[in-house]
Design an enzyme around this catalytic site. Structure first.
Site, mmCIF file in Angstrom:
data_model
loop_
_atom_site.group_PDB
_atom_site.id
_atom_site.type_symbol
_atom_site.label_atom_id
_atom_site.label_comp_id
_atom_site.label_asym_id
_atom_site.label_seq_id
_atom_site.Cartn_x
_atom_site.Cartn_y
_atom_site.Cartn_z
ATOM 1 N N TYR A 110 -12.294 -8.111 6.528
ATOM 2 C CA TYR A 110 -10.978 -8.216 5.583
ATOM 3 C C TYR A 110 -10.545 -9.558 5.251
ATOM 4 O O TYR A 110 -10.523 -10.471 6.211
ATOM 5 C CB TYR A 110 -9.751 -7.448 6.270
ATOM 6 C CG TYR A 110 -8.593 -7.618 5.450
ATOM 7 C CD1 TYR A 110 -8.481 -6.696 4.204
ATOM 8 C CD2 TYR A 110 -7.573 -8.438 5.420
ATOM 9 C CE1 TYR A 110 -7.376 -6.944 3.297
ATOM 10 C CE2 TYR A 110 -6.429 -8.684 4.638
ATOM 11 C CZ TYR A 110 -6.532 -7.619 3.433
ATOM 12 O OH TYR A 110 -5.479 -7.677 2.556
ATOM 13 N N ASP A 141 -13.132 -17.335 8.443
ATOM 14 C CA ASP A 141 -11.727 -16.782 8.088
ATOM 15 C C ASP A 141 -10.929 -16.631 9.434
ATOM 16 O O ASP A 141 -11.150 -15.456 9.897
ATOM 17 C CB ASP A 141 -11.846 -15.511 7.217
ATOM 18 C CG ASP A 141 -10.449 -14.834 6.856
ATOM 19 O OD1 ASP A 141 -9.385 -15.349 7.132
ATOM 20 O OD2 ASP A 141 -10.391 -13.960 5.950
ATOM 21 N N LYS A 178 -1.411 -16.983 7.942
ATOM 22 C CA LYS A 178 -0.660 -16.006 8.931
ATOM 23 C C LYS A 178 0.550 -16.860 9.778
ATOM 24 O O LYS A 178 1.440 -17.318 9.315
ATOM 25 C CB LYS A 178 -1.313 -15.015 9.598
ATOM 26 C CG LYS A 178 -1.893 -13.974 8.574
ATOM 27 C CD LYS A 178 -2.171 -12.499 9.269
ATOM 28 C CE LYS A 178 -2.323 -11.311 8.153
ATOM 29 N NZ LYS A 178 -3.682 -11.331 7.746
ATOM 30 N N TYR A 185 0.792 -1.280 -0.038
ATOM 31 C CA TYR A 185 0.115 0.010 -0.035
ATOM 32 C C TYR A 185 0.984 1.315 0.103
ATOM 33 O O TYR A 185 0.674 2.132 0.652
ATOM 34 C CB TYR A 185 -1.008 0.044 1.340
ATOM 35 C CG TYR A 185 -1.737 -1.350 1.629
ATOM 36 C CD1 TYR A 185 -2.639 -1.815 0.566
ATOM 37 C CD2 TYR A 185 -1.341 -2.277 2.371
ATOM 38 C CE1 TYR A 185 -3.299 -2.835 0.540
ATOM 39 C CE2 TYR A 185 -2.085 -3.536 2.516
ATOM 40 C CZ TYR A 185 -2.921 -3.909 1.606
ATOM 41 O OH TYR A 185 -3.581 -4.942 1.992
HETATM 42 C C1 PLP Z 1 -4.190 -11.293 6.301
HETATM 43 C C2 PLP Z 1 -5.482 -11.826 6.014
HETATM 44 C C3 PLP Z 1 -5.864 -12.188 4.869
HETATM 45 C C4 PLP Z 1 -5.050 -12.372 3.694
HETATM 46 O O1 PLP Z 1 -3.828 -13.102 3.851
HETATM 47 P P1 PLP Z 1 -2.458 -12.872 2.873
HETATM 48 O O2 PLP Z 1 -1.592 -13.795 3.327
HETATM 49 O O3 PLP Z 1 -2.260 -11.571 3.273
HETATM 50 O O4 PLP Z 1 -2.996 -13.178 1.559
HETATM 51 C C5 PLP Z 1 -7.062 -12.710 4.859
HETATM 52 N N1 PLP Z 1 -7.832 -12.807 6.000
HETATM 53 C C6 PLP Z 1 -7.583 -12.430 7.082
HETATM 54 C C7 PLP Z 1 -8.711 -12.218 8.107
HETATM 55 C C8 PLP Z 1 -6.394 -11.696 7.200
HETATM 56 O O5 PLP Z 1 -6.140 -11.273 8.403
#
Ligand code: PLP
Length: 431
Positions: A150, A251, A280, A22
């Site tokens: 997100y 997620d 992550k 970004y």
């Molecule tokens: C960071 C994140 C993503 C994306 O993961 P990347 O490895 O950056 O592609 C998706 N969902 C959540 C909740 C996240 O915190």
């Protein structure tokens, strides 16, 4: 060692050549050259040592340069670092899949490995669409999701991100339109608001024939605002999804592996999702890898009548990444995880409480190993970042949020340094 001249040149090259997350290519913000990282400390080439409050975007849960993960990866490297996953398989992937199905909700028994969190979300959305296709419901191709979410930066993931923060206007014509509801009301202990559930119900009533799934970050909406909400909403959401034939996708890329105080945020509620995304911290923040888990109903549904799941990244199940993940999960199993995270929460609460008295602070809140100081107005990242570095800490705020997501190996004294740095920086920044 990097000499001052080298440092100057390298920083100039970086500015000239490299895109950072970004950032602008014509007006890039400053980036600090890292020389070394160990435990909870990041050493810059300029000699400064910073206490890490970010776990490198919430992933480096065991700290940097961990001897056990280093050894596991070195051993795998000497054997083979990669083979294709089409037609071939290997012990690191099998072992990792076994561990993941054992530690996640019981119904999730099938694992798809991919390269990054965003891709694991793409995979989850594709699974949902393909599942309904095989069930004779090919119109179920859209998703519902709360605002302030997100889920990543790739196109389908972006389509379910908060429409404002996710900058949908710029990609308007390129994004699949999805269905948004209000974000869950905040407050982890706040009573469930029936109006909110009614809002979901009325969306489901009118759109269920188009809806393949509902995607949500359980318990904490992370990059969309560090919003904590009552897990009981998730239990209610499960019933609504069942009633209207909509798959529930969690997620847990940010919340997974202990961050909210439970091994998975899902454990705060009574129900299980149909699909779960992990990323992550999966590899202890060592190397990019993600996983999408699902239940037999979805996996076997997709596979019926000779169906195959239509996804297969080149580096799927990368053995080196699997070896890091296996080692990270070993370390987690050696912690007494819940008491450990509870202790960190207490330290965060203590360390951040001084900030509550500042005029500029709207509120301070902590959950597990997440500590948030929400301000009344947004910070200027360009100006505030060097103030944190001057204080000897690595903290990267966004918008109105200054937050900590430290590695789990952090000490009380280090958390205190982070907390008092935030206090002093807020005073300096807004004076
Ligand atoms: C960071 C994140 C993503 C994306 O993961 P990347 O490895 O950056 O592609 C998706 N969902 C959540 C909740 C996240 O915190």
């Amino acid at each position: 060692m990097t000499t001052p001249d080298d440092l100057h040149q390298l920083t100039a090259m970086d500015k000239q050549l490299l895109w950072h997350p970004y950032t602008s290519m014509s007006h890039p913000s400053p980036h600090y050259l890292v020389e070394h990282a160990e435990g909870c400390q990041i050493t810059l080439a300029s000699g400064e040592v910073l206490i890490d409050g970010m776990s490198s975007w919430w992933s480096v849960i065991h700290g940097y340069n961990h001897p056990y993960i280093n050894a596991a990866m070195t051993q795998q490297l000497q054997s083979f670092s990669h083979v294709m996953f089409g037609g071939l398989t290997h012990k690191p992937a099998i072992s990792l899949a076994q561990k993941l199905v054992a530690m996640t909700p019981a119904s999730l028994q099938r694992v798809f490995f991919s390269d990054s969190g965003s891709v694991s979300v793409e995979v989850a959305l594709k699974m949902a669409i393909q599942f309904w296709h095989t069930q004779g419901k090919p119109d179920k191709q859209h998703f519902a999701t709360p605002r302030s979410g997100y889920h990543g930066d790739t196109f389908a993931a972006m389509s379910v991100c908060d429409p404002v923060n996710g900058m949908h206007s710029m990609f308007n014509q390129a994004l699949t339109p999805q269905y948004f509801i209000s974000p869950p009301p905040t407050g982890i202990d706040k009573e469930v608001d029936q109006h909110y559930l009614d809002e979901i119900r009325s969306l489901f009533e009118s759109k269920h024939e188009q809806l393949a799934g509902f995607i949500i970050e359980p318990v904490v909406q992370n990059a969309g605002g560090m919003r904590f909400y009552n897990p009981a909403y998730l239990d209610a959401l499960r019933s609504l999804c069942d009633e209207f034939n909509i798959l529930l996708i969690f997620d847990e890329i940010a919340t997974g592996f202990g961050r909210t105080g439970k091994l998975f945020a899902t454990e705060h509620c009574q129900i299980e999702p149909d699909i779960l995304c992990l990323g992550k911290a999966l590899t202890g923040g060592y190397i990019s890898m993600a996983a999408t888990l699902t239940n037999d109903r979805v996996a076997l549904g997709i596979s019926q009548n000779g169906g195959v799941f239509m996804h297969g990244p080149t580096f799927m199940g990368n053995p080196l990444a699997c070896s890091a993940a296996n080692a990270s999960l070993d370390l987690i199993s050696e912690y007494d995880l819940e008491p450990k995270i509870q202790q960190i929460q207490q330290w965060l609460e203590n360390a951040l409480s001084i900030c509550e008295n500042l005029d500029m602070v709207d509120n301070v809140r902590c959950l597990g190993a997440i500590g948030v100081v929400e301000l009344k107005s947004s910070v200027n990242l360009h100006e505030i970042q060097p103030l944190f570095v001057d204080q000897g800490v690595w903290i990267r705020p966004f918008g109105k949020l200054i937050y900590l997501m430290p590695p789990y190996v952090i000490s009380q004294a280090e958390i205190h340094r982070l907390g008092s740095a935030i206090y002093h920086v807020i005073q300096q920044h807004f004076s």
